[in-house]
Each structure stands twice: as structure tokens, then as C-alpha cells.
Design a protein around this motif. Structure first.
Motif, PDB file in Angstrom:
ATOM      1  N   LYS A   1      -6.387 -11.327  -0.015  1.00 60.41           N
ATOM      2  CA  LYS A   1      -7.736 -11.387  -0.591  1.00 60.41           C
ATOM      3  C   LYS A   1      -7.668 -11.771  -2.067  1.00 60.41           C
ATOM      4  CE  LYS A   1      -8.621  -6.376  -1.200  1.00 60.41           C
ATOM      5  NZ  LYS A   1      -9.642  -5.327  -1.027  1.00 60.41           N
TER       6      LYS A   1
ATOM      7  N   GLN B   1      -4.439  -6.995   1.171  1.00 57.75           N
ATOM      8  CA  GLN B   1      -4.519  -6.990  -0.290  1.00 57.75           C
ATOM      9  C   GLN B   1      -4.100  -8.312  -0.951  1.00 57.75           C
ATOM     10  OE1 GLN B   1      -5.937  -4.644  -2.099  1.00 57.75           O
ATOM     11  NE2 GLN B   1      -5.632  -5.907  -3.902  1.00 57.75           N
TER      12      GLN B   1
ATOM     13  N   HIS C   1      -2.385   3.555  -6.857  1.00 56.61           N
ATOM     14  CA  HIS C   1      -3.197   2.776  -5.921  1.00 56.61           C
ATOM     15  C   HIS C   1      -2.321   1.680  -5.305  1.00 56.61           C
ATOM     16  CE1 HIS C   1      -6.821   1.549  -4.048  1.00 56.61           C
ATOM     17  NE2 HIS C   1      -6.899   0.407  -4.677  1.00 56.61           N
ATOM     18  N   HIS C   2      -2.078   0.619  -6.011  1.00 57.06           N
ATOM     19  CA  HIS C   2      -1.045  -0.359  -5.653  1.00 57.06           C
ATOM     20  C   HIS C   2      -0.707  -1.161  -6.893  1.00 57.06           C
ATOM     21  CE1 HIS C   2      -4.330  -3.149  -5.542  1.00 57.06           C
ATOM     22  NE2 HIS C   2      -4.856  -2.611  -4.482  1.00 57.06           N
TER      23      HIS C   2
ATOM     24  N   GLY D   1     -11.780   2.903  -1.545  1.00 55.68           N
ATOM     25  CA  GLY D   1     -11.145   2.864  -2.855  1.00 55.68           C
ATOM     26  C   GLY D   1     -10.750   1.450  -3.213  1.00 55.68           C
ATOM     27  N   GLY D   2     -10.659   1.202  -4.507  1.00 54.08           N
ATOM     28  CA  GLY D   2     -10.260  -0.133  -4.942  1.00 54.08           C
ATOM     29  C   GLY D   2     -10.018  -0.135  -6.425  1.00 54.08           C
TER      30      GLY D   2
ATOM     31  N   ARG E   1      -8.247  -5.849 -10.705  1.00 54.52           N
ATOM     32  CA  ARG E   1      -6.844  -6.261 -10.559  1.00 54.52           C
ATOM     33  C   ARG E   1      -6.295  -6.857 -11.844  1.00 54.52           C
ATOM     34  NH1 ARG E   1      -7.766  -3.610  -5.839  1.00 54.52           N
ATOM     35  NH2 ARG E   1      -9.062  -4.818  -4.446  1.00 54.52           N
TER      36      ARG E   1
ATOM     37  N   ILE F   1     -12.415  -3.657  -3.233  1.00 53.15           N
ATOM     38  CA  ILE F   1     -12.477  -2.315  -2.653  1.00 53.15           C
ATOM     39  C   ILE F   1     -12.256  -2.431  -1.147  1.00 53.15           C
ATOM     40  CG2 ILE F   1     -14.976  -2.392  -2.206  1.00 53.15           C
ATOM     41  CD1 ILE F   1     -15.054   0.568  -3.225  1.00 53.15           C
TER      42      ILE F   1
ATOM     43  N   SER G   1      -2.738  -3.790   4.608  1.00 54.22           N
ATOM     44  CA  SER G   1      -4.093  -4.205   4.251  1.00 54.22           C
ATOM     45  C   SER G   1      -3.963  -5.683   3.870  1.00 54.22           C
ATOM     46  CB  SER G   1      -4.632  -3.409   3.070  1.00 54.22           C
ATOM     47  OG  SER G   1      -4.211  -4.006   1.854  1.00 54.22           O
TER      48      SER G   1
ATOM     49  N   GLN H   1     -10.609  -1.442   8.264  1.00 53.62           N
ATOM     50  CA  GLN H   1     -11.199  -1.380   6.920  1.00 53.62           C
ATOM     51  C   GLN H   1     -12.320  -2.406   6.781  1.00 53.62           C
ATOM     52  OE1 GLN H   1      -8.222  -2.177   3.910  1.00 53.62           O
ATOM     53  NE2 GLN H   1      -7.576  -0.033   3.811  1.00 53.62           N
TER      54      GLN H   1
ATOM     55  N   ARG I   1      -0.243   0.972   9.401  1.00 51.83           N
ATOM     56  CA  ARG I   1       0.645   1.735   8.511  1.00 51.83           C
ATOM     57  C   ARG I   1       1.495   2.680   9.340  1.00 51.83           C
ATOM     58  NH1 ARG I   1      -3.504   2.652   3.289  1.00 51.83           N
ATOM     59  NH2 ARG I   1      -4.115   0.467   3.314  1.00 51.83           N
TER      60      ARG I   1
ATOM     61  N   GLU J   1       0.807  -1.228   0.000  1.00 58.89           N
ATOM     62  CA  GLU J   1       0.000   0.000   0.000  1.00 58.89           C
ATOM     63  C   GLU J   1       0.838   1.274   0.000  1.00 58.89           C
ATOM     64  OE1 GLU J   1      -2.981  -0.618  -0.661  1.00 58.89           O
ATOM     65  OE2 GLU J   1      -3.242  -2.663   0.066  1.00 58.89           O
TER      66      GLU J   1
HETATM   67  N1  ASP Z   1      -6.027  -2.638  -0.358  1.00 56.62           N
HETATM   68  C1  ASP Z   1      -6.509  -1.374  -0.867  1.00 56.62           C
HETATM   69  C2  ASP Z   1      -6.314  -0.280   0.190  1.00 56.62           C
HETATM   70  O1  ASP Z   1      -6.117  -0.562   1.366  1.00 56.62           O
HETATM   71  C3  ASP Z   1      -7.950  -1.410  -1.251  1.00 56.62           C
HETATM   72  C4  ASP Z   1      -8.219  -2.271  -2.427  1.00 56.62           C
HETATM   73  O2  ASP Z   1      -7.621  -2.089  -3.473  1.00 56.62           O
HETATM   74  O3  ASP Z   1      -9.117  -3.126  -2.319  1.00 56.62           O
HETATM   75  O4  ASP Z   1      -6.395   0.897  -0.134  1.00 56.62           O
END
Ligand code: ASP
Length: 582
Positions: free
Chosen positions: A201, A198, A445-446, A482-483, A486, A528, A196, A234, A220, A174
Motif C-alpha cells: 500500500k 503494508q 507498530h512497524h 491502528g495505523g 509513514r 490505517i 498485511s 482487515q 500471521r 508486522e
Molecule cells: N499494517 C498495519 C497493521 O496491520 C496497519 C497500518 O499501519 O496501516 O497493523
């Protein structure tokens, strides 16, 4: 149980009942022959009354010995109250006590445990367990509880499966710093706490879980800004076999459901806006759409007239503030001071007053004729009575300063109604941002966010114009979630890592597990995450997420109640194989 009823429960219909209540002594009023006590628990306050002429000596004696926050059990008869109190739910009754027992005495609390308290922030955080006894704090936690329950209910109804993922992991993507945890068993090696879930999931999508959610703590290690917490919660979600449209609809559904169930508020149309549009017309990527006052770019009509400040600027843009043409010198100076503050960073402010009589007066009359200024008011769609405020300079900086000015004017003119909620999707973010310091692209974003399909070919040839298939939900100018869709294809993922400046080895070391998984039939997927603390604060009408966290950290990341972070013993360090720099 030690009680027959709670302190918020008894009503006029209960008169003559024999009851037993337990709770904390909030207040004692001793008027000689009569003593009144406000007894508090989680549910409310009930008045106890002691009549010297009726109660036993012993009961009166105990009542007189009570201090604030003593825990007591008391039994008696429900009576109709002579002077009713319509401010509390039990205000029409009181309990005539015939039995009382002190379950536990209390030291005098360091601040008053009432709705309005005399305790400062730091003191209340140090004794947060006492602070939570106060009704407003408890109500915030109750709101959070309802939000949690309703979130689970909605997502369960949509066939999302709640799956827990580990906290002791390795770096996640992140973009902040990780909190690290040393391993005793594997000396010299470290876990990282998840920023997260991420990667997990996404792995669950490869596992076929299809619809995942988790209400999860994330960590973080960022420089603390006001209202940031190093650990926060979250609502984290991921779905397979979907398009962006499905995600937007599903989670618009969640937000509608929460507003409806928790606040009984019906959300209107959820607007959609591209990132480019948001930046151009609102000056930032989380616009408050409760009011207009949009940014208008003026370069084409203001440049080339001899006013160097504008001529040399990359961007000249302004807002038209309704009904403020009569602002005084002093008010205008105050606005200039506002935009010149270091956090905002503008060099100065140009104004044009579009007077009610149609005349124009500006701070740059020397350079522009009235006809020329008229072109400005036309372009800005201004009406007589409006005040034009104009900034200039580098594009990004000017936009962001104007955005702050717009929000300030919106607040000053009371255009940001607290009881109105405007939900917005911001779409099509840039995939990458250039970092001047490291001279590298970063994923906005990532790195698992998919580029828009039509842009994939440009990923290596012209990375800066590539858009991401990413979305943010914004409510009243606050980024709530946000999301993105992928990347689920190994070669595209590898390409993305290349663009981000990872060598193949680095990418494999950090995220090899995910790329390997993608070779075993990864479904198309996207997801998201919502900032749950912020969502609660928004629902509760507060600016501060701390108010909705039971045991928050202060602005320097400390828990002042348990005094953490703190040092650990030499033995512990030894066991971990860690020595500290002197
Ligand atoms: N992992 C992302 C975040 O924490 C959210 C996502 O892309 O689902 O911002």
C-alpha cells in the motif's frame, strides 16, 4: 426458478395464492389426520400443512417419508392460519400442500439445526455447512455482509480506490511469524503470505494512487491465543498528502457511517487520549471509557511509613470502587484470588473500606493511622461507601493488573453497557519498545512508522523516549484499528532500520524495494487498518470473532471440517525439493 416465493416471504395478504416453495425440512409433526412441516430456507420458516381428508394419498405418503433436512419442493395454496405464531414473519399463514417432491434426501444431521442447538463447538465446526443453516449463524454472516457493503460504499464515496495486492510475497514487517509457501519452480526458495499489505500500500502511494483501500485477508503465524485466527480480515487503507488529522477525521467518519447504517446508532464525541495518559489512568493502551474508576498513583503518600511492600514498590496505585465498602470478607478474598491468578500476577491486594459513616477500615491498619488513610481517600476522590483497592510492585505489571481489576469491577457493577459504544483514539505511542530477550529495540507498530517530527533528532541518541506518529482506534476497550503516518524519506528510513539493529545489507535485502521506491518521489502518506472480524463481533455484540467467520479455525489453528493442516504426499515434497526431519 424452482420456487415462486422464499420461506420468509408470505404474509396474510397472500392468502389464496398458489405458491411453490423450496427448502429444508426442519420439523415434521404428524398428528394422524394432519401433518405439519416447518420448511426452512435462508429467509425464514413457513409452515406446510397436509390434511389426510383433502390431499392425495401419494402426497401424504411422501410427507410421511420425510426426515429432518430433506430438501423438498412443494406447491399449494396460502391459507390463513388458525393459531397464529407471532414469533416468525410468516406466522399468520400456512400452505395447504397439494404437490410435493423430494429434491434430495438427507442423512440425520449430527446436531439439531435450530436457534438453540445441542451440538458442541467442535462438532458444529466439523459440520460448519450445517451450522450455517442455523439462523443465528446466518444472521452473523448477514451482518458481516452488510458491514462489507457499507464499508465499500463509504470509502468509494471518499474516492478510495480498491486495489488488490498479492498473497505470494515475502516477509512483511508486522512483527509476527510468517506463513511460508515453498516454490516448486524455484526450489529452495519460499514465498511468505502477507501479515498485511503494508509495503504494497505504501508502494501504491508512490504510484500516485492517493487513496487506497482493500478488504483483505492477512496471515500471521502467531501462538494461538483465545479468539485469534491465523488468517483474518482487515479493512486496509492508505492516503497521500494528508496529516494525521485528516486520517483521524476520515476514519472516524467511516466508523460513524457504519454504526449509523448498520446499527442505526449515532456515535457521540470521539475522544482522544495520549498513550501515556491511557497507561497512567487506565493501565493499558486500549481503555474502556464507558466508565471511570481511574487508576490513582499513591507512592508519595503511602511510602516511608514502615510498610515494606509499599516502600519497596516501584508503583503503588489503586482504584476507588463506588458503593462497595460493605464487601464481605469472602468477597474481598475472592478479589485477592482474582489478582493473584497467574494471568494477572499481583502478589496481594490491599483494601480500604470508606464506610458510609466516614470511618475507615483497611487491611493495613497496622501501618497507617486513620488520618493517613484519609489522605488516600482524598487523593482518590473517594466518597463514603466506596472501596479502595490497591496494588503495588513493578510499574508495568502493577498497571496491567490494576487494569484487569478495573475491568472486572466494571463488569461486576454492570458499568459496561453492551448497547453503548465509546469510540476513542489513542495517540502518540512510543516508537520503539525494548526487548529484553533479544536486547534490541523493536518497532512498536512497524518500522515504516514515522517518529513525531519534534523527536527525530533523538532517534539515535535517546530512542526510548521517541514518540511515534501512530494512532489506534479503541471501542469499548477493544482495539479495532491502528495505523500511522509513514516515513517517506529514504535517509530517515535507513536511520530507523539502524536503530532497529538491521545492518544495511539486511535492510536492503528485506526492504530494499521499498527504499528504492522512496527515491522516485514518494509523497507524504499515512494509513490505517481495521480488524474487520473484530469490528463485526463488536457490532454483533459477541466476544468471539469466530462467530463472524464462515469457516474459522479452532483454537489450535485447525480447520476440523477439511482437516487441515495435513501431511502432503512424498511426490509433492519431492517436487518442492523438501525432505522432512524424521
Ligand atoms: N499494517 C498495519 C497493521 O496491520 C496497519 C497500518 O499501519 O496501516 O497493523
Amino acid at each position: 426458478m424452482l420456487r415462486t416465493h422464499n420461506c420468509g416471504e408470505l404474509r396474510i395478504e397472500d392468502v389464496n395464492k398458489q405458491v411453490t416453495l423450496c427448502g429444508w425440512v426442519q420439523k415434521v409433526r404428524d398428528k394422524g389426520g394432519m401433518i405439519w412441516i416447518d420448511l426452512r430456507d435462508r429467509y425464514g420458516i413457513t409452515q406446510l400443512v397436509f390434511d389426510e381428508s383433502k390431499s392425495s394419498k401419494n402426497v401424504i405418503q411422501v410427507a410421511r417419508s420425510l426426515g429432518r433436512e430433506f430438501v423438498i419442493q412443494s406447491s399449494g395454496t396460502v391459507l390463513e392460519r388458525y393459531a397464529k405464531n407471532d414469533k416468525i414473519s410468516t406466522g399468520s399463514i400456512e400452505i395447504e400442500v397439494d404437490k410435493i417432491e423430494i429434491l434430495n434426501p438427507s442423512k440425520v444431521p449430527p446436531f439439531t439445526i435450530e436457534d438453540e442447538t445441542d451440538g458442541g463447538d467442535e462438532l458444529r465446526m466439523k459440520y460448519r455447512y450445517l451450522d450455517i443453516r442455523r439462523m443465528p449463524v446466518r444472521q452473523n454472516l448477514e451482518l458481516r455482509h452488510r458491514m462489507l457493503q457499507q464499508t465499500r460504499k463509504y470509502l468509494d464515496s471518499q474516492h478510495f480506490m480498491e486495489v488488490e495486492t498479492p498473497f505470494l510475497i515475502k516477509s512483511t514487517p508486522e512483527g509476527a511469524r510468517d506463513f511460508v509457501v515453498p516454490s516448486r519452480v524455484n526450489q529452495g526458495e519460499f514465498y511468505a503470505l502477507p501479515q498485511s499489505p503494508q509495503t504494497f500500500k505504501q508502494l501504491l502511494m508512490v504510484s500516485g494512487i492517493d487513496r487506497y483501500f482493500q478488504i483483505v485477508r492477512c496471515f500471521r503465524d502467531e501462538d494461538l491465543r483465545a479468539d485469534r485466527q491465523p488468517e483474518f480480515t482487515q479493512i486496509d487503507c492508505e492516503m497521500s498528502f494528508i496529516t494525521r488529522e485528516d486520517i483521524l477525521n476520515t476514519f472516524e467518519g467511516l466508523i460513524r457511517y457504519l454504526f449509523d447504517r448498520v446499527l442505526n446508532y449515532k456515535v457521540g464525541e470521539v475522544a482522544r487520549m495520549s498513550y501515556d495518559h491511557a497507561m497512567q489512568y487506565y493501565g493499558n493502551d486500549k481503555p474502556d471509557t464507558r466508565f471511570d474508576m481511574l487508576l490513582v498513583e499513591l507512592n508519595d503518600i503511602v511510602q516511608g511509613k514502615g510498610f515494606m511492600v509499599f516502600d519497596e514498590a516501584e508503583l503503588v496505585a489503586g482504584i476507588s470502587v463506588p458503593g462497595c465498602a460493605d464487601y464481605s470478607r469472602k468477597q474481598l478474598d475472592a478479589l485477592t484470588d482474582f489478582v493473584k491468578r497467574p494471568q494477572i500476577g499481583a502478589n496481594g491486594l490491599v483494601y480500604v473500606k470508606y464506610n458510609e459513616d466516614g470511618t475507615l477500615k483497611s487491611s493495613v491498619d497496622k501501618f497507617y493511622s486513620e488520618e493517613e488513610l484519609k489522605l488516600w481517600t482524598d487523593k482518590m476522590n473517594a466518597n463514603p461507601g466506596d472501596l479502595l483497592l490497591i496494588l503495588s510492585g513493578a510499574k508495568e505489571k502493577t498497571r496491567s493488573a490494576l487494569s484487569e481489576l478495573r475491568l472486572k469491577m466494571g463488569t461486576d457493577l454492570e458499568l459496561r453497557n453492551r448497547n453503548e459504544y465509546k469510540v476513542l483514539w489513542v495517540l502518540d505511542f512510543p516508537l520503539l519498545e525494548w526487548d529484553q530477550d533479544t536486547k534490541r529495540y523493536h518497532a512498536m507498530h512497524h518500522p515504516f512508522t514515522s517518529p513525531k517530527i519534534e523527536d527525530v533528532d533523538r532517534l539515535e541518541s535517546n530512542p526510548s523516549i521517541v514518540k511515534a506518529n501512530a494512532y489506534d482506534m479503541v471501542i469499548n476497550g477493544v482495539e479495532i484499528g491502528g495505523g500511522s503516518i509513514r516515513i517517506h524519506d529514504k535517509s530517515l528510513q535507513q536511520k530507523m532500520f539502524r536503530v532497529l539493529g538491521f545492518t544495511e545489507e539486511e535492510a536492503a535485502k528485506q526492504f530494499g524495494f521499498l527504499m528504492n521506491a522512496f527515491e522516485f518521489g514518494a509523497p507524504p502518506h499515512g494509513g490505517i487498518a481495521f480488524g474487520f472480524d473484530r469490528l463485526c463481533a463488536l457490532f454483533g455484540g459477541s466476544e468471539s470473532i469466530r462467530d463472524y467467520i464462515a469457516f474459522p479455525k479452532n483454537n489450535s489453528g485447525r480447520d476440523v471440517m477439511i482437516d487441515s493442516p495435513s501431511t502432503i504426499s512424498l511426490e509433492q515434497l519431492d517436487e518442492l525439493g523438501i525432505s522432512l526431519k524424521k
